[in-house]
Structures are given as C-alpha cells and as structure tokens.
Write an enzyme that holds these catalytic residues in place. Structure first.
Site, PDB file in Angstrom:
ATOM      1  N   ASP A 197      47.355  39.555  48.352  1.00  0.00           N
ATOM      2  CA  ASP A 197      46.611  38.772  47.770  1.00  0.00           C
ATOM      3  C   ASP A 197      47.472  37.390  47.897  1.00  0.00           C
ATOM      4  OD1 ASP A 197      44.960  36.996  46.687  1.00  0.00           O
ATOM      5  OD2 ASP A 197      44.680  37.978  44.804  1.00  0.00           O
ATOM      6  N   HIS A 254      46.567  40.551  41.125  1.00  0.00           N
ATOM      7  CA  HIS A 254      46.187  40.022  39.689  1.00  0.00           C
ATOM      8  C   HIS A 254      46.920  40.569  38.621  1.00  0.00           C
ATOM      9  CE1 HIS A 254      43.122  36.894  40.961  1.00  0.00           C
ATOM     10  NE2 HIS A 254      43.792  37.031  41.875  1.00  0.00           N
ATOM     11  N   ASP A 276      49.390  30.609  48.272  1.00  0.00           N
ATOM     12  CA  ASP A 276      49.859  30.446  46.727  1.00  0.00           C
ATOM     13  C   ASP A 276      49.472  31.847  46.008  1.00  0.00           C
ATOM     14  OD1 ASP A 276      47.109  30.004  47.056  1.00  0.00           O
ATOM     15  OD2 ASP A 276      47.059  29.533  44.784  1.00  0.00           O
ATOM     16  N   HIS A 327      45.463  31.951  52.030  1.00  0.00           N
ATOM     17  CA  HIS A 327      46.042  31.109  51.218  1.00  0.00           C
ATOM     18  C   HIS A 327      47.797  31.744  50.963  1.00  0.00           C
ATOM     19  CE1 HIS A 327      45.673  33.680  47.605  1.00  0.00           C
ATOM     20  NE2 HIS A 327      44.493  34.052  48.244  1.00  0.00           N
ATOM     21  N   GLU A 358      44.277  28.255  46.149  1.00  0.00           N
ATOM     22  CA  GLU A 358      43.250  29.479  46.096  1.00  0.00           C
ATOM     23  C   GLU A 358      43.077  30.049  44.425  1.00  0.00           C
ATOM     24  OE1 GLU A 358      40.693  33.006  46.286  1.00  0.00           O
ATOM     25  OE2 GLU A 358      42.824  32.991  45.440  1.00  0.00           O
ATOM     26  N   GLU A 359      44.287  30.328  43.971  1.00  0.00           N
ATOM     27  CA  GLU A 359      44.298  30.822  42.846  1.00  0.00           C
ATOM     28  C   GLU A 359      43.933  29.805  41.540  1.00  0.00           C
ATOM     29  OE1 GLU A 359      44.043  34.055  42.956  1.00  0.00           O
ATOM     30  OE2 GLU A 359      45.411  34.829  44.528  1.00  0.00           O
ATOM     31  N   ASP A 414      40.872  38.348  52.992  1.00  0.00           N
ATOM     32  CA  ASP A 414      41.540  38.206  51.568  1.00  0.00           C
ATOM     33  C   ASP A 414      40.817  39.208  50.842  1.00  0.00           C
ATOM     34  OD1 ASP A 414      43.098  37.312  49.377  1.00  0.00           O
ATOM     35  OD2 ASP A 414      41.885  35.602  49.182  1.00  0.00           O
TER      36      ASP A 414
END
Lengths: 455, 455
Positions: free
Chosen positions: B118, B426, B87, B85, B152-153, B179
């Site tokens: 990520d 994150h 995003d 991903h 994805e997020e 990931d």
C-alpha cells in the site's frame, strides 16, 4: 498562647524557607523514576522531626517509607496521632505550569509548587505547631504521635497493614489530619465527612493488531467503540449511575445536613467562572455542594486507544483502555463496587473483545460525630489561629487512610483543613496561601493546648 | 507476450532491488517530520520514469508533490491513466514490527516494509509493466498517462484541484489503479466498488484545567465521560448507526451482488483466527463480507483524554478528543454526514462542555459497471499474469480519488488488486508477496496490449 504566638511570629521567614526546601523535592509517588526523590522527602521529614528534639524512625515498606516519631505520654491527657503525607501527585501537564512545579515561587502571598497544599504545606503546620510549643514550653501538654507516609497519592497501600500490625504503638484517642480545605478564604472549616474512592482500569483487547478500518471496519469489533459504549452505559442522562446495586448501601443525606449546606455562602456563578465553564451537571435532585460532598460519582480519569498523533490514521485499533473511578459515600465498599462493575461490563461485552478489569485502590467514605470533645477543642483552637469560628462541612475528596484509622485504632478523626478551593491540588499551578500556612501553624499549637484538657 | 514475458523473467532480481530502494524511503505523508522523505520518494518515482525513456515532471502542490508523465497518443487506441501513490501510512506502533518498517526484509517469499503493498509495490507494477513493453517493443500500443501522488494516506487533498484544473491534459478513456487486493492467494480480483470515507475529529473542552476528581467530581461535567456517551450514541446494540438521516442516501445491495458474495470461498473461521478474535460483530442482517464491502460503518480510530501514564491519577480531565470515521457507500456524501453528525452531537451536549468538530477528509463511495470492454480486457490480462480468471468483488477501503477520476474525467476506473488480506496494510509488519509483485507486472504488461484493442 502569648509566648508561643510571639515565638511563631518571630520564626515566619525560617518556617517558610523550610517549607520551600521540602517543596523542592519532586516526591512523585506514582512514578518509579522518582523513587529516590520520594525517599529524600522522607529523610527531610525525619530530619525536621529530629530538629524538634524527637527521635524519628524512617520505616521501610514494600513501597515508599513511613516516618514515625512520638513524644512521651502525659498522665490525664489524651494521646493524639498526627497523620500527613510527604508524597505528591504527578505534575503533568507540565507545559501548563507558570513556574516549574518543583521550584517553589511566591506570587501574591501564595507559594506555587506541586504539593504546596496537598499535603506538604498542611502536614508541616503540625510539625511546626508542636515545634513551637516544645521550643517555648520545653514539653507538650499531651502525647503526640507523628505518622507521615509517602504513598497517599497512590492509594496508601502499605500504611494500612502497618497500622494493623502496630495497633498498640499507634494507640490514640484522636487522629488529626490536615489534608482538606477551608470553606472559603477566611472561613476555616472542620470536615466531618469524606468520600471514599474505588479506582479501576479497564483494558479491552480486540484483534491481534491494529487493522485497516476500511478493509475490516463494520465486521471486526472495534475496542474503542466498545469502550465508549461501556463507559457511556455507566450513567444515565440524569447523572444516576446505572451499575445494578450501586446505590444499595448509600447512606442518604440527612435533612439537617442539607439545610446546613444550603446555608453556606456558596456562590455557584463564581464557582463556574473560576473553572471557566458555562454550566454544571450531575445527579438530578441534588445541589452542587451535595453532589461534590455527599453523593457518589463516576469519573473517567483517563482514556486511550488507537492513533493519537497528528492527522488522520484510518485504523481499527487493537486495544483500548480507561481509568475509571467512583467516589463513594458511607456505607459503600470498593470490593462490592468492583464485583458490580465487573458484572455490568461483562454482561455488555460484544463478540470479539476481551475485558480485563484491574482494581487499583479503594477506600470507604467516612462521617464523624459533630458533638465530640475533640471537635469542640479543634473549633476553639482554629478560632485562635484564624480569628473566626470554623464551619462544619463535608468534602468530596478521599483520604482512604481515615477509614483505617477510625476502624483499626477506634479513634475519632479531626480533619482540619487550611487549604482553599482554588489551590489547584492535582492540577497545574498548585499553590498554598502563606498567611494560611502561618494561621495553620498557630491553630496547631493552640490545638495541642486545647486538646490537653479534652477527653 | 512471449518476448515480453522472457524479458520480465530475466529482470526479476533487478526489479525487486528497485522495489526495495523505494521502500527504504520513509515517505510518511501524515508526519511533517518526514516532509523531505516524501519529496525524496517523489524524486525516486520520477527517476524511474525517466529510466523508461519518458520525461517525468515533479509538480509541486500545497502539500506533497505529484509525479506526472505520458507516452505519445496512439491513433485508434484508448488513452489510459495510471494512478498510484508513493506515500505511506505512519508505521506506529513501532515496537510491534519484527524488522524495522523502512528496512525491507524478505521472509518466506514476502517483502516486509511499510508501503510494500500500500501502495509502493502495487503502483510500481504498472511502471515496470510499461517499462517491459517499451524495452522489448520500443513503444506502447496505446497512450499511457502516469499520475502518482504523495497524499493518498492523508486524504488526497491537492490532487483533486489538479485534476479539476488539468482535465484536457489528463483526458483518458479509463483509469487503472492497483491499490486493492486479490480475493484470496491465487484468486485475483477486479474490485468494482469501493467504500468512501468521512473522517472527523471531535474535541471536547470542559473546565479550564484538570481538576481533582474528588473535590469536583459529580458536579463539574467530565469531558471524557461526555465523549464516551457521545461516541456510544453513534450506534445501537444492533450495529446500526443512530445519526438521524445517516442511511437516507444509501444505495442498497442488489440481490445479484449478495448472491455473488455468498458464492465466494470466504472462510469466516479462518478470518477470525487470522485476527485472533473469538467473534465478529456488525450491522444486523448482513454477512461479514457485506459488512466489510458494501455497508457503511462508524469506527473510532483514536481516543484520548486525561491521565494515560502508569498508576492511578484522580483527575477530572479538562479536555478529551477522538478521531471518528465513517465508511460510506454510494450515494452517501461526506458533507451531508458532517452536518448530520454535528447536529447529532450538539443535540446531546451537556452543560459545561464545548464541542469542536473538525472535518479531516472525505470521499464518496463508488461502483463501476461490470460489462465494460475495459473490464473484459483487464480480466484477460490478469488471466495471463496469474494463470486464472479474476473474480469480481467490492472492497471496504477507500480511494477517495477514484470518485474524482470518475466524475471529473468521465472515465471508467479499473481497480486491479495484487495484494492479500493479511498484508497488514496500515498495521505493523506490512508485507507484499514477491511472486504477486511479478505476476502483477506481467498482468500490467498484458493489460496494455489487451486494452489497445478495447474501446
């Protein structure tokens, strides 16, 4: 009162304009950005007092200033200290106001503005009442001392030491405060008891930064989960506060009071409808009025932690916090509650979480005797202002300074409220009924005449 | 691999510059303000694929676009789908970043930027690995299909239906996803299990507006007090989730897994020091790795209500809310958890409070067989890229799409992670080790060669 009443009637429009002027000043004491506005409101009050022919002082403090003025002593008559506050609550949430909080707007006989009833409008009734007596009689039949502060909404921290250090100057037989409410529209009330308050802020710290809740969740203690558990532990399912020792000093309600409250025309269905709730809850074994006026409470006033934006962020937050306050009744004391709360929270703290408990401000609850000559004078004065005898009630809100006055000046305190339950104090769309503003002014003028012969 | 390895070595600087280019695009999928940036990142990925000589498609969805490309089928060799991903998570809290989240900065051999590991950096290793084989060999020894998404997020909502509707086009023998993480620096891992997630938002509504906590507290139900009680009720003091039926479908850990995890070089003291916590907690009866990888959790990801500004506002809030998520393990399902949670919350709701429970997104947990030929090929490829055999682990984070691939395409999924535990995915200061970026690219190139003979 004839000449005074005529004078008051002739001055209504000018008096309202003065109220609106004061309401336009955004004197939000909690917000440092409004420091100059708070100072401007103090100056406005001093100017008004000077306009009455007195010599006001604006007295600096470590926070916002006090405004003080006094009239000459009168032999054989009591001295009465009038207290009020010119600061206001923050206006948030702003987007819920129909008209802006600092642009006073009249709708249906009410003026809408932050501070309209709490306490600019009510405080002003006593300046205007005394001004009317001075304008018509040339002098007052008793000595008045005005002490108006700018920190009531942030805990009145500086006025306490000022009273302590100026006991002779402030010496009086009775203190008059209008910062409370009528029982219902047209049913004025003398409030003989107030709840105290103890306001704390809890800060919890977990990991050094926000973590991925997938990679770390389940093993690293989550400060928000912990905060929920701690706050949840403060009360049981019957609404009883679970902090050990919390009720130890509580003076229970007398049967006489419970009977009086039960006899008041309180319409619970209307109350719920007004708030748009389909039910009420609270400490088991007490009525709604008893819960609101005479029993201690625990309310979380604010909470924060983690991601509050739109959508879903899978974060294990590093920090969380809450503002928690307890309404206290005689004879509970904030310092005792702080210790008990701290111990209660610390005893439940899980591994990996640090606790800081900040003591914001506090004040004890109070209750005054119903059979004093000042209470009788106030009852007569209110009957002249409102056309009906007042009822005697208690109130759930706190005026921490009341306890200070009672103890430090050894004076009775008269709480004469002109506000209404739906005035939205501390909420958006705060208002004050203009007819009650004028009735309050008339009651105040009558009060100075009635009090002159009370002792 | 000799020629490919030489080529890869010669291209390091250019490859890093491409990574930095992609990291500069603030493709925050959760925030509507970044919609155009997300689209720009999709275009960047398509341009990179075109640079490899393939014909990419940018496929619009109801949300952010998918990027798709494929190489020709190779007779006798498997087809592998590469998923990743482009995003990224929101970068908040911004003031905790040492250098801005979208200005990639190299310090101590790591590149710091939101999305570094990520998943922009990890996803890119497979484009670069295939590009290296194509550049040196002219063609791939197996068919690759690239499917790179931008949601994805925020729950991968649109890729699921796309897979469902394009089963023939996406048909493959195995899916490769990077990931996840290594077990430790220099100890690469193949992750054979992932936790799922069920993410909800609770909204509580009490009175129609914020009230004065003195006048109303004790009788009007406080939504923040209620929220704390509800959230506190989700777990017991032993870290067990208290929602009835929550554990009903949980597949317990096998003894073999518990033994393997116990044998890994996991340093709990170092783990705590890294996070700056003085203790850990979680479900009683399980080790820290078991709690992180293979047991379900409940974490409050965000909470709000009442006054969050400076100082003390004595308000009884009208509303409160929280984002709450559960990490799931096989065979728990988000829809079942939603029902169980809703019933659990509703059964405890006090009078005067309304509840809304919003289902944000969810995905089941997964576990793949350790003895497949693809798993063996991946192990050999990683040994070539990293110089050491990988360990087999599980991971606490969720890639909801993995379950979709496994079920809808009837394919094994290989989770080959190049990240590290302290990469701050994150969190502020997300990073990716550049040496691991290059090792990942080398492993990926080797993987296409090894997989060609696996079936």
């Amino acid at each position: 009162m004839g000449k005074i009443a005529d004078y008051l009637d002739s001055q209504q429009a000018a008096r309202e304009e003065r109220l609106f002027e004061l309401l336009r000043i955004p004197s939000v004491s909690a917000d440092p950005a409004h420091k100059d506005d708070v100072a401007q409101a103090a100056q406005w009050v001093a100017d008004r007092i000077r306009g009455m022919g007195l010599e006001p002082e604006v007295i600096p403090t470590n926070g916002h200033p006090l405004v003080y003025a006094e009239t000459p002593p009168v032999a054989g008559a009591p001295t009465v200290l009038v207290y009020g506050h010119y600061d206001v609550q923050p206006p948030d949430p702003l987007d819920e106001w129909i008209t802006p909080p600092f642009e006073p707007t009249v709708r249906d006989g009410n003026v809408y503005a932050r501070g309209a009833t709490d306490d600019k409008g009510q405080m002003l009734t006593h300046l205007e009442g005394a001004a009317a007596v001075l304008a018509t009689e040339g002098k007052l039949p008793l000595q008045l001392k005005f002490l108006i502060e700018g920190e009531e909404e942030v805990g009145s921290e500086n006025i306490g030491p000022f009273i302590e250090n100026n006991k002779d100057r402030l010496a009086c037989d009775c203190v008059v405060i209008s910062d409370s409410g009528q029982f219902a529209p047209g049913l004025p009330a003398i409030t003989y008891g107030l709840r105290g308050i103890a306001y704390y802020e809890i800060f919890l710290t977990g990991p050094k930064q926000d973590l991925h809740s997938g990679s770390f969740g389940g093993a690293v203690t989550n400060p928000v989960n912990t905060l929920a558990k701690l706050l949840g532990s403060l009360t049981d399912d019957q609404g009883r506060i679970q902090i050990p020792g919390f009720y130890d000093d509580v003076v229970p309600l007398e049967q006489r009071e419970r009977d009086e409250f039960a006899g008041l025309p309180f319409d619970e269905a209307r109350f719920m409808k007004q708030l748009a709730v389909d039910g009420l809850s609270g400490e088991e074994g007490y009525t709604t009025l008893e819960r609101r006026w005479a029993r201690p409470t625990c309310d979380v006033n604010g909470i924060w932690g983690g991601y509050q934006g739109a959508g879903a962020k899978t974060v294990l937050p590093a920090r969380a916090g809450a503002k928690v306050s307890f309404r206290l009744v005689p004879n509970q004391h904030p310092k005792d509650i702080y210790q008990a709360l701290k111990q209660h929270l610390e005893s439940q703290l899980p591994p990996g979480i640090k606790l800081e408990l900040v003591d914001h401000h506090g004040g004890a609850g109070v209750k005054f005797p119903l059979d004093s000559p000042y209470m009788a004078a106030a009852s007569k004065a209110i009957e002249q202002g409102f056309g009906t005898k007042p009822v005697f009630i208690r109130e759930g809100g706190s005026i921490p300074i009341v306890d200070d006055f009672a103890r430090k000046l050894d004076a009775d305190v008269l709480l004469l409220g002109w506000g209404l339950d739906d005035d939205n104090t501390h909420s958006p769309n705060e208002k004050f009924c203009l007819a009650d503003f004028h009735r309050g002014v008339r009651s105040s003028a009558a009060l100075w005449l009635e009090m002159a012969s009370a002792s």
